[in-house]
Design an enzyme around this catalytic site. Structure first.
Site, mmCIF file in Angstrom:
data_model
loop_
_atom_site.group_PDB
_atom_site.id
_atom_site.type_symbol
_atom_site.label_atom_id
_atom_site.label_comp_id
_atom_site.label_asym_id
_atom_site.label_seq_id
_atom_site.Cartn_x
_atom_site.Cartn_y
_atom_site.Cartn_z
ATOM 1 N N LEU A 43 0.861 -1.176 0.000
ATOM 2 C CA LEU A 43 0.000 0.000 0.000
ATOM 3 C C LEU A 43 0.899 1.229 0.000
ATOM 4 O O LEU A 43 1.998 1.199 0.569
ATOM 5 C CB LEU A 43 -0.898 0.013 1.241
ATOM 6 C CG LEU A 43 -1.896 -1.133 1.403
ATOM 7 C CD1 LEU A 43 -2.607 -1.024 2.754
ATOM 8 C CD2 LEU A 43 -2.909 -1.158 0.267
ATOM 9 N N ASP A 44 0.442 2.313 -0.616
ATOM 10 C CA ASP A 44 1.202 3.558 -0.568
ATOM 11 C C ASP A 44 1.426 3.977 0.880
ATOM 12 O O ASP A 44 0.641 3.642 1.773
ATOM 13 C CB ASP A 44 0.440 4.679 -1.287
ATOM 14 C CG ASP A 44 0.324 4.448 -2.786
ATOM 15 O OD1 ASP A 44 1.115 3.659 -3.327
ATOM 16 O OD2 ASP A 44 -0.581 5.049 -3.394
ATOM 17 N N LYS A 45 2.468 4.758 1.092
ATOM 18 C CA LYS A 45 2.802 5.227 2.435
ATOM 19 C C LYS A 45 1.583 5.825 3.146
ATOM 20 O O LYS A 45 1.320 5.509 4.308
ATOM 21 C CB LYS A 45 3.915 6.280 2.352
ATOM 22 C CG LYS A 45 4.242 6.946 3.685
ATOM 23 C CD LYS A 45 5.282 8.035 3.513
ATOM 24 C CE LYS A 45 5.533 8.761 4.833
ATOM 25 N NZ LYS A 45 6.529 9.857 4.688
ATOM 26 N N THR A 71 -1.622 5.463 2.470
ATOM 27 C CA THR A 71 -2.856 4.682 2.391
ATOM 28 C C THR A 71 -2.861 3.686 3.546
ATOM 29 O O THR A 71 -1.874 2.998 3.774
ATOM 30 C CB THR A 71 -2.953 3.918 1.056
ATOM 31 O OG1 THR A 71 -2.995 4.871 -0.020
ATOM 32 C CG2 THR A 71 -4.198 3.049 1.000
ATOM 33 N N ARG A 81 -6.087 6.159 -7.209
ATOM 34 C CA ARG A 81 -5.876 7.610 -7.186
ATOM 35 C C ARG A 81 -5.886 8.188 -8.603
ATOM 36 O O ARG A 81 -6.521 9.224 -8.864
ATOM 37 C CB ARG A 81 -4.555 7.921 -6.479
ATOM 38 C CG ARG A 81 -4.539 7.476 -5.020
ATOM 39 C CD ARG A 81 -3.135 7.491 -4.431
ATOM 40 N NE ARG A 81 -2.566 8.829 -4.433
ATOM 41 C CZ ARG A 81 -1.290 9.083 -4.121
ATOM 42 N NH1 ARG A 81 -0.464 8.088 -3.826
ATOM 43 N NH2 ARG A 81 -0.844 10.319 -4.117
#
Length: 342
Positions: free
Chosen positions: A148-150, A152, A262
């Site tokens: 997961l993105d930082k 998120t 996104r």
């Protein structure tokens, strides 16, 4: 080539291409450095802005080199080849000999990388699991089969042995087309999609730098299939004409590209609230909200995205495992403020 670089200040090396120089910049520099760095590493340095050609930063590894070109490269400082365990708290919701299922908070980077060599989920996992993660999936990403993105939050699964890693990696590569793997997210977006339920089928590729992505034409060299299914589940500040200032959206991934939700939501005109990369142009829409909702939205520190559900086949038992992570406090607060404004 006899070490054409001359050492400059610090870790900067400069070179003037000789009369036989030609081809791609990444290939040229790889040869010039005589194997000190792999071509992939050189490519990454170019994309990070560490290389200049004739005094101008170059971000495209395929940039052509010509005789007489002045190349300059800033080489990274030596790094510890293996991440170390760190006592970072983990929110573990399930664990056995094969897998760990946990809820990642917003702000935690998944694995070490440029600018984040410590304080990552991998560092926490090494401390939690000890030597059992060693070598599984590579030194930098032991046990990691998805990320997961930082900024998120949400539920993730990590493999604890090689067999589990291979099995889970296969499921994620298949994107659930032939098995029970499923991933679902909740997002808070600006506006209200015209269709309350729909699919965004738009290939993604790099957007000119190392991190951002954009929708690409199918024939583009770096275009990769990306499909997101979405459904509007709540609308905020809705008007008589059916439009709304913001909406809660549930997204199910059919593919798993970097920044997919996104970029896809921004592509259809409804970027995520708080998204600094794909929603900055919508920031002033908060001015249409009454207080205190306006202040809550303006202070929201990240993209409003939470991976609330993960389902997969257990690598040993074959059982379908289903997990859900409750909405984090910051997104609960954002939703509450938008409901009050409505």
């Amino acid at each position: 080539m006899n070490d054409p670089f001359k050492q400059a200040t610090g870790n900067r090396k400069v070179l003037t291409a000789n009369e036989s120089a030609s081809g791609r910049l990444d290939a040229f520099l790889t040869e010039a450095l005589s194997g000190e760095f792999s071509r992939n590493r050189i490519k990454g340095l170019i994309e990070q802005g560490a290389v200049s050609l004739n005094g101008t930063p170059v971000l495209e590894p395929k940039k052509k080199v010509h005789p007489g070109d002045a190349c300059e490269i800033v080489l990274p400082a030596p790094e510890d080849p293996e991440p170390k365990g760190e006592a970072i708290p983990l929110d573990v919701v399930y664990e056995d000999d094969d897998v760990i299922v946990l809820v990642k908070p917003a702000g935690l980077v998944v694995h070490p990388g440029a600018g984040n060599w410590t304080g990552t989920l991998v560092n926490a996992l090494i401390h939690h699991c000890g030597e059992s993660l060693s070598g599984i999936g590579g030194v930098r990403r032991p046990g990691i089969v998805h990320r997961l993105d930082k900024d998120t939050s949400g539920v993730m699964v990590v493999a604890k042995n090689d067999a589990a890693h291979r099995h889970l990696s296969g499921q994620f590569a298949d994107h659930g087309r032939t098995g029970p793997l499923e991933r679902a997210y909740r997002a808070i977006v600006w506006g209200r999609p015209r269709q309350l339920k729909g699919t965004v089928d738009a290939p993604l590729g790099r957007a000119g730098d190392r991190t951002k992505r954009s929708v690409k034409r199918e024939e583009s060299e770096d275009a990769r299939e990306a499909i997101t299914h979405y459904q509007v589940i709540e609308r905020y500040c809705e008007k008589p004409d059916g439009t709304a200032l913001a909406s809660a959206v549930e997204c199910h991934l059919e593919t798993g590209r970097t920044h997919q939700i996104r970029v896809h939501m921004a592509h259809i005109g409804h970027p995520l609230i708080g998204d600094p990369d794909y929603g900055a142009a919508f920031r002033t829409k908060a001015n249409l909200l009454p207080e205190p909702a306006k202040s809550v939205v303006n202070r929201f520190p990240r993209q409003a995205l939470h991976a609330f559900m993960l389902q997969f086949e257990h690598p040993s038992s074959g059982e379908t495992m289903h997990f859900e992570a409750p909405m984090p406090a910051d997104m609960e607060g954002l939703i509450a403020a938008l409901r009050t404004a409505s």
